[in-house]
Write a protein that holds these residues in place. Structure first.
Motif, PDB file in Angstrom:
ATOM      1  N   LYS A 171       0.311  -0.944   0.041  1.00  0.00           N
ATOM      2  CA  LYS A 171      -0.445  -0.206   0.064  1.00  0.00           C
ATOM      3  C   LYS A 171       0.621   1.122  -0.268  1.00  0.00           C
ATOM      4  CE  LYS A 171      -3.776   2.133   2.906  1.00  0.00           C
ATOM      5  NZ  LYS A 171      -4.756   2.004   3.906  1.00  0.00           N
ATOM      6  N   GLU A 172       2.035   1.617   0.835  1.00  0.00           N
ATOM      7  CA  GLU A 172       2.729   2.006   0.492  1.00  0.00           C
ATOM      8  C   GLU A 172       3.383   2.486  -0.369  1.00  0.00           C
ATOM      9  OE1 GLU A 172       3.743   5.706   2.985  1.00  0.00           O
ATOM     10  OE2 GLU A 172       2.329   4.477   3.524  1.00  0.00           O
ATOM     11  N   LEU A 173       4.040   1.277  -0.685  1.00  0.00           N
ATOM     12  CA  LEU A 173       5.150   1.425  -2.182  1.00  0.00           C
ATOM     13  C   LEU A 173       3.866   2.238  -3.834  1.00  0.00           C
ATOM     14  CD1 LEU A 173       6.319  -2.350  -1.702  1.00  0.00           C
ATOM     15  CD2 LEU A 173       7.620   0.272  -1.662  1.00  0.00           C
ATOM     16  N   LYS A 174       2.867   1.685  -3.307  1.00  0.00           N
ATOM     17  CA  LYS A 174       2.094   1.798  -4.363  1.00  0.00           C
ATOM     18  C   LYS A 174       2.025   3.538  -4.515  1.00  0.00           C
ATOM     19  CE  LYS A 174      -1.114  -2.383  -4.818  1.00  0.00           C
ATOM     20  NZ  LYS A 174      -2.099  -2.936  -4.269  1.00  0.00           N
ATOM     21  N   LYS A 175       1.443   4.373  -3.061  1.00  0.00           N
ATOM     22  CA  LYS A 175       1.363   5.745  -2.648  1.00  0.00           C
ATOM     23  C   LYS A 175       2.621   6.343  -3.594  1.00  0.00           C
ATOM     24  CE  LYS A 175      -0.910   5.420   1.129  1.00  0.00           C
ATOM     25  NZ  LYS A 175      -0.739   6.499   2.614  1.00  0.00           N
ATOM     26  N   HIS A 176       3.579   5.878  -3.048  1.00  0.00           N
ATOM     27  CA  HIS A 176       5.099   7.007  -3.800  1.00  0.00           C
ATOM     28  C   HIS A 176       5.842   5.634  -4.783  1.00  0.00           C
ATOM     29  CE1 HIS A 176       4.477   8.697   0.230  1.00  0.00           C
ATOM     30  NE2 HIS A 176       4.800   7.128   0.765  1.00  0.00           N
ATOM     31  N   PHE A 177       5.750   4.904  -5.257  1.00  0.00           N
ATOM     32  CA  PHE A 177       5.972   4.159  -6.535  1.00  0.00           C
ATOM     33  C   PHE A 177       4.523   3.423  -7.374  1.00  0.00           C
ATOM     34  CE2 PHE A 177       9.345   4.170  -3.174  1.00  0.00           C
ATOM     35  CZ  PHE A 177      10.640   4.511  -3.403  1.00  0.00           C
TER      36      PHE A 177
END
Length: 145
Positions: free
Chosen positions: A122-128
Motif C-alpha cells: 500500500k505504501e509502495l503504491k503511493k510513492h512508486f
C-alpha cells in the motif's frame, strides 16, 4: 522436516506469494519474505545483510522491502531500501512491525506476514506507482536459509 520448512504449509506459502503479487500489482516496488531458523546476534543487522545477499537493492528505484523472520528465535525485521525509506513516514516500519507482531503473538504467522506484505505494498503504491515498462525485478517466492 525442519522448523523453517514446517513454519508455513505449502498452502500458506502460496497465499503469501499471492499477497506479494497483489501488493506489487500497482507499484514498481518489490517485496520479499525470507525465513531462517535462527540467528545469534542482532536480527536487524542480519536482515540488512540478507537484504544485500538476496539482491533486494537491485531495483531500478531502490524500492525493495524485505520481511525477515528468524523462526526459532520468534524475531523478525523489516528492511526497506533507500528509495522507499526516503519517502515513507518516519514511523511507517514501526506501524508495519506492530501489525505483524499482533498476529504473531496470536500464532497467526501467515496472517501476520500477509498483513505486513499488504501494508508495505500500500505504501509502495503511493510513492512508486506502476508505470508502463515496469517489470517484476525480483522473485516473489518465499526464500529460506
Amino acid at each position: 522436516m525442519s522448523e523453517v520448512e514446517s513454519f508455513l504449509s505449502k498452502q500458506d506459502e502460496a497465499e503469501i506469494v499471492q499477497a506479494i503479487l497483489e501488493a506489487e500489482k500497482d507499484t514498481s516496488g518489490e517485496i520479499r519474505v525470507h525465513l531462517e531458523h535462527s540467528f545469534k546476534g542482532d536480527h536487524m543487522k542480519r536482515a540488512q545483510e540478507l537484504f544485500y545477499r538476496l539482491k533486494m537493492d537491485n531495483t531500478r528505484e531502490s524500492n525493495g522491502v524485505l520481511l525477515y523472520i528468524a523462526v526459532h528465535d520468534h524475531r523478525f525485521a523489516i528492511i526497506g531500501d533507500s528509495g522507499i525509506n526516503k519517502r515513507v513516514p518516519d514511523n511507517f516500519w514501526d506501524n508495519t512491525r506492530d501489525l505483524i507482531g499482533q498476529h504473531f503473538k496470536n500464532g497467526a504467522f501467515k496472517e501476520g506476514i500477509i498483513a505486513g506484505v499488504l501494508s508495505a505494498g500500500k505504501e509502495l503504491k503511493k510513492h512508486f506507482p506502476w508505470k508502463p515498462g515496469d517489470t517484476n525485478e525480483l522473485s516473489n517466492e518465499v526464500s529460506r536459509n
